[in-house]
Design a protein around this motif. Structure first.
Motif: not given
Ligand code: GLP
Length: 259
Positions: A59-63, A92-95
């Motif tokens: 569910e996370a996001r990254a920059f 396991d980041f989402a696309d």
């Protein structure tokens, strides 16, 4: 600022523990990812935890922080390729959850401006992982960078190009001269900043960061103005800190984070 001095082998676990604590409290957190060798042990630890089913970035996001300008798409040294290989592909980041600046954008200034907007639209960075250059840069904010800078195009110093030549099979001439980098103000907007440095080669930069005057000459020193910074260093990187013993005692005995 909290300074944690720990054996080199345990630094990855310390950083990974902070990321895991954040994700437990906020599974949809926004993480700021750094390239370079400093965070690699943390990425290994995080990938192991995901593999063991103890942690998830679903569910996370990254920059990411920065990118070379002009390397062909898919070049193994582009930071997009590096962060994918070293970390993103192993968890396991989402696309589409990881955003990197595009160093081949037709309009680099527009790309830089939109990058800061995309961070803001995601709710801002909760935890920014940072390394530090041997002359005290953070991301690619070279000495002389505006301490109020946003994401922008920047010219690399000879020293940075020399330091980073080790990753390029064709040596220093293959290292681009320009980059896109998150600005210092962009980085300062993160809610918690975790800077990692290991080895004697970082000792001067760490001294300037923690105990020097705040100056664009040593851009990392601006972190003294941030309300929540954790500096995780090994004894070699801490070797020129005047108050090393005090920092060690304080971080061992602290009741909680101390500014
Ligand atoms: C590069 C990156 C920085 C990184 C620095 C230190 O120049 N742009 O974000 O912090 O190098 O790298 P290393 O961790 O490999 O020493």
């Amino acid at each position: 600022m909290e300074v944690v001095i720990a054996p080199t082998e345990s630094i990855g676990e310390i950083v990974a523990d902070d990321v895991a604590t954040l994700l437990e409290a906020k599974p949809h957190a926004v993480i700021g990812l750094a390239t370079g060798s400093s965070p690699l042990r943390a990425y290994d630890s995080l990938a192991d935890r995901v593999e063991r089913g103890e942690l998830s970035f679903a569910e996370a996001r990254a920059f990411t922080l920065d990118e070379y300008v002009g390397l062909p798409a898919g070049h193994p040294c582009s930071y997009r390729s590096v962060i994918h290989r070293e970390f993103v592909a192993r968890v396991d980041f989402a696309d589409g959850a990881v955003t990197t600046p595009d160093g081949n954008a037709a309009d680099l200034d527009a790309e830089a401006e939109s990058f800061d907007w995309r961070i803001a639209a995601a709710g801002g960075v909760d935890l920014q992982i940072l390394g530090i250059g041997t002359h005290g840069h953070i991301a690619f904010n070279e000495p002389g960078s505006s301490l109020a800078s946003d994401t922008r195009v920047k010219m690399l110093t000879e020293q940075t190009r020399r330091d980073n030549a080790r990753f390029f099979s064709d040596g220093m001439d293959a290292v681009p001269q320009l980059c896109l980098t998150q600005g210092i103000a962009t980085i300062m907007r993160a809610r918690h900043i975790l800077l990692v440095a290991t080895g004697e080669g970082k000792a001067d930069a760490v001294r300037a960061l923690v105990e020097g005057g705040v100056s664009a000459f040593r851009p990392a020193s601006i972190l003294q103005h941030h309300p929540r910074v954790t500096v995780v260093v090994d004894p070699q990187a801490a070797s020129r800190l005047v108050y090393a013993e005090y920092y060690s005692n304080a971080s061992e005995r602290r009741p909680s984070y101390q500014t």
